[in-house]
Motif scaffolding. Structure first.
Motif, short mmCIF file in Angstrom:
data_model
loop_
_atom_site.label_atom_id
_atom_site.label_comp_id
_atom_site.label_asym_id
_atom_site.label_seq_id
_atom_site.Cartn_x
_atom_site.Cartn_y
_atom_site.Cartn_z
N ALA A 274 0.85 -1.20 0.00
CA ALA A 274 0.00 0.00 0.00
C ALA A 274 0.89 1.25 0.00
O ALA A 274 0.60 2.23 -0.70
N ARG A 275 1.98 1.19 0.79
CA ARG A 275 2.92 2.33 0.82
C ARG A 275 3.55 2.53 -0.56
O ARG A 275 3.66 3.65 -1.05
N ALA A 276 3.92 1.42 -1.19
CA ALA A 276 4.55 1.51 -2.51
C ALA A 276 3.59 2.16 -3.52
O ALA A 276 4.01 2.95 -4.36
N ARG A 277 2.30 1.83 -3.36
CA ARG A 277 1.32 2.40 -4.30
C ARG A 277 1.08 3.88 -4.00
O ARG A 277 1.01 4.70 -4.90
N SER A 278 1.01 4.24 -2.69
CA SER A 278 0.63 5.61 -2.34
C SER A 278 1.80 6.59 -2.45
O SER A 278 1.60 7.76 -2.77
N THR A 279 3.03 6.12 -2.17
CA THR A 279 4.18 7.04 -2.23
C THR A 279 5.33 6.39 -3.01
O THR A 279 6.39 6.10 -2.44
N PRO A 280 5.13 6.19 -4.32
CA PRO A 280 6.14 5.47 -5.11
C PRO A 280 7.47 6.23 -5.21
O PRO A 280 8.47 5.66 -5.58
N GLN A 281 7.45 7.52 -4.86
CA GLN A 281 8.68 8.32 -4.98
C GLN A 281 9.68 8.02 -3.86
O GLN A 281 10.85 8.38 -3.93
N LEU A 282 9.21 7.33 -2.78
CA LEU A 282 10.13 7.01 -1.66
C LEU A 282 11.17 5.98 -2.10
O LEU A 282 10.97 5.27 -3.07
N LEU A 283 12.25 5.91 -1.33
CA LEU A 283 13.27 4.91 -1.62
C LEU A 283 12.97 3.64 -0.82
O LEU A 283 12.30 3.68 0.22
N MET A 284 13.54 2.54 -1.26
CA MET A 284 13.31 1.26 -0.59
C MET A 284 13.80 1.30 0.87
O MET A 284 13.26 0.60 1.73
N SER A 285 14.81 2.13 1.13
CA SER A 285 15.31 2.23 2.51
C SER A 285 14.22 2.70 3.48
O SER A 285 14.33 2.51 4.69
N ASP A 286 13.15 3.31 2.92
CA ASP A 286 12.08 3.83 3.78
C ASP A 286 10.84 2.93 3.79
O ASP A 286 9.80 3.31 4.33
N VAL A 287 10.98 1.74 3.22
CA VAL A 287 9.77 0.93 3.03
C VAL A 287 9.08 0.57 4.36
O VAL A 287 7.87 0.46 4.44
N PHE A 288 9.88 0.45 5.44
CA PHE A 288 9.30 0.07 6.74
C PHE A 288 8.87 1.28 7.58
O PHE A 288 8.45 1.10 8.73
N LEU A 289 9.02 2.46 7.00
CA LEU A 289 8.69 3.70 7.72
C LEU A 289 7.36 3.59 8.48
O LEU A 289 6.37 3.15 7.93
N GLY A 290 7.38 3.94 9.72
CA GLY A 290 6.14 3.92 10.50
C GLY A 290 5.80 2.57 11.10
O GLY A 290 4.81 2.43 11.82
N THR A 291 6.60 1.55 10.82
CA THR A 291 6.30 0.23 11.39
C THR A 291 7.37 -0.18 12.41
O THR A 291 7.07 -0.45 13.57
N VAL A 292 8.63 -0.21 11.95
CA VAL A 292 9.72 -0.50 12.89
C VAL A 292 10.67 0.71 12.91
O VAL A 292 10.53 1.61 12.09
N GLN A 293 11.63 0.70 13.84
CA GLN A 293 12.58 1.82 13.89
C GLN A 293 13.34 1.90 12.56
O GLN A 293 13.62 0.87 11.94
#
Ligand SMILES: Cc1cc2nc3c(=O)[nH]c(=O)nc-3n(C[C@H](O)[C@H](O)[C@H](O)COP(=O)(O)OP(=O)(O)OC[C@H]3O[C@@H](n4cnc5c(N)ncnc54)[C@H](O)[C@@H]3O)c2cc1C
Length: 403
Positions: A274-293
């Motif tokens: 869902a994150r990939a679909r909503s904010t595709p401009q982010l980098l993979m390093s941020d894929v867990f943003l908001g879930t784990v540290q």
């Protein structure tokens, strides 16, 4: 008046001396360090997890773990806390039933016991290491370099070999062996684990809430949950201490961490997509943003073999499942531990079958008592070992004081 010598001014010895002296015995405590309660003062990270509301024989281990039952029954958590309350120590119960002093300071526990010893008339000899106990026709003779002492009865409360920096020693085993007792092979537990997963170093300093599973030959051997600390050598923290006994029982063990207990793998994979679909401009390093540290998230991405600088928009279902699977089961091969100097408790000790569980008196040598960690009983993480020290110490003190 009956004279009692207590060897060891730790948790069990202090409790035994107070209980014996308050029943009219003339009690002398011999402590090899320069003050009593040295280890007690550092327990629970300086907060002293002095007991646990869930105490029961199931939380204790040894060649006969049932040996702990009568002491825990006769002098259980309720009575222990009532005694501490009488001595002026207010306690609080935290999650998992762990009991701490309200002051949050282990020194308070040492102090109330120290003053109770003084008030009960206990004579204290510090810097006095007992090297031998001799059985006499009547009573015993304790020997140290430069002196000796005679007593009707002796309580050995020398503790175990764990936590050397705070007084852990094998001396107690040797003293009791000298009177015919047997010591089981010794190991240690409640200790930090070493792992060769390079993620440990990358995550050094991070504390995470995790589910912890010990895997042996692919099967679950033990499990816990709670705080895990990452260090440059491996894993630490209460949830790791709790499973360390099982993790070290055999070589080839793997510890798996569930770093996102709140979600199952499918839910997590869906969130990442869902994150990939909503904010595709982010980098993979941020894929867990908001879930784990953030640092944990980046390490998981690296462990999955994904380029951190690639676009999150490239995330497909298979990769999302791989990442979610890793977060739910991040494996750390265990290659050892941080040794007895850093461990909290000794596994093994003097054979309990040679003592009467109802009184703590030796079956081989009447008038000789033992209590605390020197005996082959070790408890789980969470206040269980100190409760064993209080319960067995009180029982030894009370019974030794009986004429
Ligand atoms: C860092 C650390 C943190 C811990 N935290 C907790 C916790 O939060 N909760 C918990 O339940 N347990 C904890 N433990 C375990 C707990 O402290 C021990 O199980 C408990 O102290 C054992 O009590 P004891 O009286 O048998 O031994 P000890 O408290 O070790 O006391 C034994 C004493 O005997 C003395 N002695 C030994 N030999 C001789 C001799 N020959 N002559 C004279 N004196 C001698 C030693 O110097 C020592 O002072 C922790 C342990 C460590 C190392």
């Amino acid at each position: 008046m009956i004279t009692i010598a207590v060897i060891g001014g730790g948790a069990a010895g202090m409790m035994a001396s107070v209980e014996a002296a308050s029943r009219g015995a003339a009690v002398s405590v011999f402590e090899r360090q320069n003050r009593v309660g040295r280890k007690l003062a550092v327990t629970g990270n300086g907060r002293c997890n002095l007991s646990n509301r869930n105490v029961g024989p199931a939380s204790y281990h040894g060649s006969d773990s049932g040996f702990s039952a009568p002491a825990l029954d006769k002098f259980g958590v309720g009575e222990t806390l009532a005694i501490f309350r009488r001595l002026g120590l207010v306690t609080v119960t935290e999650s998992g039933g762990r009991v701490y002093p309200l002051s949050d300071t282990a020194g308070s526990v040492v102090d109330v016991l120290r003053f109770a010893m003084e008030a009960a008339g206990v004579t204290l000899h510090t810097d006095c290491e007992i090297t031998r106990i001799e059985k006499r026709e009547h009573g015993f003779r304790l020997v140290w370099q430069g002196g000796s002492f005679e007593a009707d009865k002796v309580i050995v409360a020398c503790g175990g070999m764990a936590g050397e920096r705070f007084g852990g020693t094998k001396l107690g085993y040797r003293l009791l062996e000298g009177l015919g007792h047997t010591c089981t092979p010794l190991r240690w537990s409640l200790v930090q684990l070493r792992s060769d997963n390079p993620a440990c170093r990358s995550l050094k300093g991070i504390r995470a809430d995790a589910g912890v599973t010990v895997l042996r030959r692919g099967k679950t051997a033990a499990a816990s949950a709670g705080e895990v600390q990452f260090t440059d050598y491996g894993l630490s923290g209460p949830a790791i201490f709790e499973i360390s006994r099982e993790a070290l029982a055999e070589p080839g063990t793997v510890v798996a961490l569930d770093l996102l207990r709140a979600l199952d793998a499918a839910e997590l994979a869906e969130m990442l997509l869902a994150r990939a679909r909503s904010t595709p401009q982010l980098l993979m390093s941020d894929v867990f943003l908001g879930t784990v540290q953030n640092r944990v998230g980046r390490v998981l991405v690296a462990a999955a073999g994904i380029k951190a600088s690639s676009s999150i928009g490239e995330l497909n279902e298979k990769t999302a499942q791989k990442l979610a699977g890793l977060a739910k089961r991040f494996e750390f091969p265990i290659i050892g531990d941080m040794g007895p100097a850093n461990a909290q408790v000794t596994v093994g000790g003097i054979l309990t079958s040679q003592f009467d569980a109802e009184t703590m008196e030796s079956r081989l040598c009447p008038g000789l008592y033992a209590c605390g960690e020197v005996l082959d009983i070790d408890g789980d993480c969470g206040g269980y070992n100190l409760q064993w020290a209080w319960s067995s110490g009180a029982l030894a003190g009370r019974n030794a004081a009986e004429v």
